[in-house]
Motif scaffolding. Sequence first.
Motif, PDB file in Angstrom:
ATOM      1  N   PRO A  59      -0.013 -36.838 -64.596  1.00  0.00           N
ATOM      2  CA  PRO A  59       0.524 -38.307 -64.053  1.00  0.00           C
ATOM      3  C   PRO A  59       0.405 -39.214 -65.053  1.00  0.00           C
ATOM      4  O   PRO A  59       1.070 -40.398 -64.840  1.00  0.00           O
ATOM      5  CB  PRO A  59      -0.778 -38.641 -63.205  1.00  0.00           C
ATOM      6  CG  PRO A  59      -1.906 -37.864 -63.430  1.00  0.00           C
ATOM      7  CD  PRO A  59      -1.436 -36.524 -64.069  1.00  0.00           C
ATOM      8  N   TRP A 114       3.887 -40.851 -66.037  1.00  0.00           N
ATOM      9  CA  TRP A 114       4.210 -41.824 -65.267  1.00  0.00           C
ATOM     10  C   TRP A 114       3.473 -43.250 -65.228  1.00  0.00           C
ATOM     11  O   TRP A 114       4.067 -44.227 -65.111  1.00  0.00           O
ATOM     12  CB  TRP A 114       4.228 -41.291 -63.929  1.00  0.00           C
ATOM     13  CG  TRP A 114       5.041 -40.037 -63.856  1.00  0.00           C
ATOM     14  CD1 TRP A 114       4.773 -38.643 -64.081  1.00  0.00           C
ATOM     15  CD2 TRP A 114       6.486 -40.003 -64.007  1.00  0.00           C
ATOM     16  NE1 TRP A 114       5.526 -37.815 -63.729  1.00  0.00           N
ATOM     17  CE2 TRP A 114       7.055 -38.532 -63.844  1.00  0.00           C
ATOM     18  CE3 TRP A 114       7.547 -40.815 -63.691  1.00  0.00           C
ATOM     19  CZ2 TRP A 114       8.111 -38.311 -63.765  1.00  0.00           C
ATOM     20  CZ3 TRP A 114       8.820 -40.323 -63.824  1.00  0.00           C
ATOM     21  CH2 TRP A 114       9.148 -39.243 -63.669  1.00  0.00           C
ATOM     22  N   ILE A 160      -2.339 -43.735 -59.389  1.00  0.00           N
ATOM     23  CA  ILE A 160      -1.431 -42.828 -59.479  1.00  0.00           C
ATOM     24  C   ILE A 160      -2.301 -41.302 -59.435  1.00  0.00           C
ATOM     25  O   ILE A 160      -3.051 -41.110 -60.521  1.00  0.00           O
ATOM     26  CB  ILE A 160      -0.188 -42.655 -60.643  1.00  0.00           C
ATOM     27  CG1 ILE A 160       0.612 -41.634 -60.430  1.00  0.00           C
ATOM     28  CG2 ILE A 160      -1.020 -42.854 -61.923  1.00  0.00           C
ATOM     29  CD1 ILE A 160       1.923 -41.790 -61.132  1.00  0.00           C
ATOM     30  N   LYS A 172       5.532 -32.578 -54.141  1.00  0.00           N
ATOM     31  CA  LYS A 172       6.770 -31.551 -54.243  1.00  0.00           C
ATOM     32  C   LYS A 172       7.509 -31.835 -53.077  1.00  0.00           C
ATOM     33  O   LYS A 172       6.517 -31.510 -51.879  1.00  0.00           O
ATOM     34  CB  LYS A 172       6.150 -30.455 -54.793  1.00  0.00           C
ATOM     35  CG  LYS A 172       6.844 -29.891 -55.991  1.00  0.00           C
ATOM     36  CD  LYS A 172       6.426 -28.241 -56.214  1.00  0.00           C
ATOM     37  CE  LYS A 172       6.434 -28.224 -57.620  1.00  0.00           C
ATOM     38  NZ  LYS A 172       5.549 -27.054 -58.217  1.00  0.00           N
ATOM     39  N   GLU A 187       1.656 -32.363 -61.623  1.00  0.00           N
ATOM     40  CA  GLU A 187       2.028 -32.747 -62.872  1.00  0.00           C
ATOM     41  C   GLU A 187       1.264 -33.450 -63.575  1.00  0.00           C
ATOM     42  O   GLU A 187       0.434 -34.323 -62.798  1.00  0.00           O
ATOM     43  CB  GLU A 187       3.683 -32.749 -63.318  1.00  0.00           C
ATOM     44  CG  GLU A 187       3.956 -33.973 -62.681  1.00  0.00           C
ATOM     45  CD  GLU A 187       5.442 -34.226 -63.185  1.00  0.00           C
ATOM     46  OE1 GLU A 187       6.437 -33.325 -63.001  1.00  0.00           O
ATOM     47  OE2 GLU A 187       5.888 -35.330 -63.944  1.00  0.00           O
ATOM     48  N   ALA A 245      -2.137 -36.901 -59.023  1.00  0.00           N
ATOM     49  CA  ALA A 245      -1.223 -35.837 -58.875  1.00  0.00           C
ATOM     50  C   ALA A 245      -1.730 -34.392 -58.295  1.00  0.00           C
ATOM     51  O   ALA A 245      -1.168 -33.479 -58.439  1.00  0.00           O
ATOM     52  CB  ALA A 245      -0.664 -35.797 -60.141  1.00  0.00           C
ATOM     53  N   VAL A 289      10.039 -32.191 -57.824  1.00  0.00           N
ATOM     54  CA  VAL A 289       8.770 -33.327 -58.013  1.00  0.00           C
ATOM     55  C   VAL A 289       9.356 -34.943 -57.775  1.00  0.00           C
ATOM     56  O   VAL A 289      10.271 -35.020 -58.327  1.00  0.00           O
ATOM     57  CB  VAL A 289       7.948 -33.145 -59.281  1.00  0.00           C
ATOM     58  CG1 VAL A 289       7.072 -34.289 -59.630  1.00  0.00           C
ATOM     59  CG2 VAL A 289       7.457 -31.857 -59.393  1.00  0.00           C
ATOM     60  N   TYR A 299       1.432 -41.092 -55.058  1.00  0.00           N
ATOM     61  CA  TYR A 299       0.985 -39.653 -55.089  1.00  0.00           C
ATOM     62  C   TYR A 299       2.294 -38.872 -55.685  1.00  0.00           C
ATOM     63  O   TYR A 299       3.286 -38.835 -55.224  1.00  0.00           O
ATOM     64  CB  TYR A 299       0.666 -39.244 -53.737  1.00  0.00           C
ATOM     65  CG  TYR A 299      -0.697 -39.608 -53.158  1.00  0.00           C
ATOM     66  CD1 TYR A 299      -1.825 -39.270 -54.060  1.00  0.00           C
ATOM     67  CD2 TYR A 299      -0.771 -40.204 -51.899  1.00  0.00           C
ATOM     68  CE1 TYR A 299      -2.899 -39.508 -53.342  1.00  0.00           C
ATOM     69  CE2 TYR A 299      -2.200 -40.791 -51.614  1.00  0.00           C
ATOM     70  CZ  TYR A 299      -3.313 -40.373 -52.281  1.00  0.00           C
ATOM     71  OH  TYR A 299      -4.533 -40.740 -51.843  1.00  0.00           O
ATOM     72  N   ILE A 300       1.841 -37.946 -56.575  1.00  0.00           N
ATOM     73  CA  ILE A 300       3.068 -37.277 -57.106  1.00  0.00           C
ATOM     74  C   ILE A 300       3.093 -36.066 -56.042  1.00  0.00           C
ATOM     75  O   ILE A 300       1.828 -35.386 -55.947  1.00  0.00           O
ATOM     76  CB  ILE A 300       2.711 -36.755 -58.663  1.00  0.00           C
ATOM     77  CG1 ILE A 300       2.598 -38.036 -59.765  1.00  0.00           C
ATOM     78  CG2 ILE A 300       3.584 -35.638 -59.180  1.00  0.00           C
ATOM     79  CD1 ILE A 300       2.421 -37.679 -61.173  1.00  0.00           C
ATOM     80  N   PHE A 332       7.718 -39.065 -55.591  1.00  0.00           N
ATOM     81  CA  PHE A 332       6.549 -39.539 -55.379  1.00  0.00           C
ATOM     82  C   PHE A 332       6.647 -39.997 -53.822  1.00  0.00           C
ATOM     83  O   PHE A 332       7.457 -40.201 -53.188  1.00  0.00           O
ATOM     84  CB  PHE A 332       6.460 -40.843 -56.137  1.00  0.00           C
ATOM     85  CG  PHE A 332       6.745 -40.732 -57.619  1.00  0.00           C
ATOM     86  CD1 PHE A 332       5.782 -40.206 -58.281  1.00  0.00           C
ATOM     87  CD2 PHE A 332       7.917 -40.947 -58.334  1.00  0.00           C
ATOM     88  CE1 PHE A 332       5.905 -40.133 -59.719  1.00  0.00           C
ATOM     89  CE2 PHE A 332       8.205 -40.977 -59.604  1.00  0.00           C
ATOM     90  CZ  PHE A 332       7.267 -40.250 -60.524  1.00  0.00           C
ATOM     91  N   LYS A 366      12.161 -38.837 -58.604  1.00  0.00           N
ATOM     92  CA  LYS A 366      11.312 -39.602 -59.661  1.00  0.00           C
ATOM     93  C   LYS A 366      12.084 -40.781 -60.428  1.00  0.00           C
ATOM     94  O   LYS A 366      11.455 -41.441 -60.896  1.00  0.00           O
ATOM     95  CB  LYS A 366      10.663 -38.363 -60.547  1.00  0.00           C
ATOM     96  CG  LYS A 366      11.834 -37.435 -61.027  1.00  0.00           C
ATOM     97  CD  LYS A 366      11.017 -36.499 -61.817  1.00  0.00           C
ATOM     98  CE  LYS A 366      12.073 -35.370 -62.224  1.00  0.00           C
ATOM     99  NZ  LYS A 366      11.515 -34.221 -62.950  1.00  0.00           N
TER     100      LYS A 366
END
Lengths: 552, 161
Positions: free
Chosen positions: A142, A145, A170, A192, A140, A172, A198, A189-190, A200, A224
Motif C-alpha cells: 500500500p 499509493w 489505506i 481485487k 499489494e 491492503a 487490483v 482498502y486495496i 480500491f 486504480k
Amino acid sequence: MYVYDQYDQQIVDDRVAQFRDQTQRYLAGDLAEEEFLPLRLQNGLYIQRHAPMFRIAVPYGMLSSNQMRKLAHLARTYDRNYAHFTTRHNAQFNWPKLEDVPDMLAELASVQMHAIQTSGNCIRNTSTDQFAGVTAEEIEDPRPWAELIRQWSTFHPEFAFLPRKFKIAINATPGVDRAATQAHDVGVYIVKNDAGEVGFSILAGGGQGRTPILGAIIKDFLPKEHLLSYLEAVLRVYNRLGRRDNKFKARIKILVRALTPEVFSQMVEEEWNHLKDGYNTLTQEEIDRVKSAFTLPDYKDLPAENADFEAKKAEDKVFANWVARNTHPHKVPGYVAVTLTLKETGVAPGDCTDEQMDNMADMADKYSFGELRISHFQNVILADVELSDLYAVWQEAKAMGFATPNLGLLTDMICCPGGDFCALANAKSIPIAKQIQERFDNLDYLYDIGELELNISGCMNACGHHHVGNIGILGVDKKGAEFYQISLGGQSGVNANIGKIIGPSFGEADIADALEKIINVYLENRTEEERFIDTFDRIGMQPFKTRVYANA
Amino acid sequence: MPKIIKDQQIQDDSWQLVAKDATDNLPAGDIIVPVEFWKENTEDLSQRGNVAVWIDAGEEAESIAEDLDKIAFVAINFPAFTDGRGYSYARLLRERYSYQGEIRAIGDVLQDQLQHMTRCGFNSFSLKEGKNIETALAGLKTINEPYQAATDLPPLFRRRV
C-alpha cells in the motif's frame, strides 16, 4: 523507501523558506496571532500547556536510520532529549522554542523530512499497515499509493481550509486491518475484483472523537488510475457542504451521516463524473515510478528455518516468549519483522530518548537494511531481520529497554500525551498508564490474560483511540476534578467496533482496582480459547458492571 | 483610489462593493452586487451596466453560472480566511463553467493564501483592510513547483522530466 528527486526536495525547501518568513513576520508583529495560527498548525506547531508542541510527519511510518538519527539530534539540540511517537505515523517534540522551528524544519528538509499538514484543518498524513511490503497476505504494497496520496494532498490549494481535519488510511491485507482504516475520514482498502484487477474500495465518514462512528462504503470498486480524481471529488463535496458553524460537527462523518452514506456517495459520484478521466488520472508511468521507489531490499536466499535460532528458543524461555509476541512472519523465507516496544513501565507509551533513537538507528543499519517503521500502536518495527540475527537483536533490544515482551497484551497500551502536556486534555493520561503498568507488572499474569487492547485518551478528541480499545479509558472533567470513564467492547482492525461505557466514571486512584475487577470477570468466565473481547461479546456488559460497582 | 492586486500587479480599483443589506441605495459608478440581488433584478442591472456580482461562502458557484456572460466579473467572499469554500467555487467557475473572466477574492484576503487562491483560479485580490499590498505580492508564489493539478498547471507527474 521513497527517495526525493529534485522536485520533492525543492518543495520541502520552499516550505522552510516560507515558514521562516511567516515566523519572522509573526515575531515582528506583522502577522496577527489569529492569522499565524493556521499557518503554524499546518506546520505541525501547536502552542501547548508548557511550550509549543511540534509534530513531524513520518509518511506511512517509514524512517531511514539517518532520519531517525536526525530526530535524535533534534531531541538533543532543541528539546529535552526525547520525542514521542504517535498513533498516526508522527513524531512529536514537546519543548521546542517557536523561533527555533524554522531551523528544525531546515534540518528535517536536509534528510527529506517535513512537518507539512501534520495539524490544521487540512489533509493529514496517510497512515497504513506497519508490515506493508513484508507481510505475505497483502494484495499489494500500500505504500506507493500512500505516497501518491501524499504528493496529491501536499499543499492542495483547494483543500487547505477544510471544515475540519481530514485523515486517510489505506490497508491492503484482506481480513486484517492494522491501520484502523474504518475509523478514518476516508478509508481505502486495496481489493481485487472478480476479474482479478487490483483497485480500491472506498469508505467515508469514519472517525473517533466526540461522535465515534465507523466509515461506510461509498464506492465498491474504484479502478486504480482514478484514485486521485475520486478523492478530489470526495474532498470537494466535503469542502463545500461540511458544517462550519460548530467545530464539533464539522468532521465528514457528520455530513455523511446527515445525508446518509447512499446520498453522499451519489453526490461524490456526480462530482467525480466531471473529474474522471481528467488530468488527475494516474498514468502507468507514474504508478511505476513511485512503485519502483519501494524496491525490495537485497534479501539473501535463506532457508525458512534456522537450527541455531530454534535451539536458542528451546534453551531460553524468555527469548521464546519475546519471539512469540514481538516478531511477525515475513513473506521472504528466513526473515521476520521485529517490533521494538516503547512501552516500558514508568515511561509514557510512545516516548523515546535521543539515545534510544540513535540505538534503534544503529540496530536498523546492522540488522534491517537501514530502515525502521513507526506503528499505529506506538512501537518501532525492524521489518527485515534474519532469523539468525534474532537472538542478538533481542539482547540488544533488552539492554536498551525495547524488549518488554508485552506486545498486544494489556500493558502494550495506546496513550495520548494527556493533560501533562496537551492544552486540550481534560485529564492526565500518562500517570494512569503508569498506574496500570505497575499493577499489572507480572508477565506470567499478563500472558495468562492474553491479547487485550487497552487505550487511554485524555479527552474527547480521542488521540488515544479509547473508543476502539477492548478496554477504553477516557479522561473527563467533572467540576474541575479529573475523572475517568471506562468503556468495554471496542475493537480496531477488521471487526472494528465502538466500545460502550460501563457506568459512572472513576477517580484517578480507583482505575487500577476497577480494571482488576474487569479482568477477573473475564478470567472467571472465559472458555479456553477466548480472548477478552470474545468473552465480552459472549457474556455482555452486565457481569462486568455488576462486579465493578458492587458495594460502591 | 483603493488598490487591488490584479494579474500579478498592483492596480487602482474603481469597483465599490455593495453589502447585502445596502442594496436600497446603489452608489453611482462601478458596483459589485450580491448574487441574490442580481438574480432578483437581473434585467434592470444588466441595463444599468458596470455591474459585477459577488457570491458569499455557502452561495455556491452554480448561483451565477448562467449569467457569467452578463456581468463584468465575479467576486467571491471569504467571511474568514479559514473558510475554504471559496476555493472550490473558483475552481468550479474555471473548470466546470469555463469562465475566462476576472475572479476576485474579497473579504478576509491575506498574503499567505494568495498562491492557493491563484492556483484555484482567482486572478484579482482585494486585500483585507490595513494589510500592506506591496509585501503581499510575495505571497503569489512561494512554492515553485507544486505537486497537484489545479487551474494553472497539470499535475507534477505530467510535468516531471
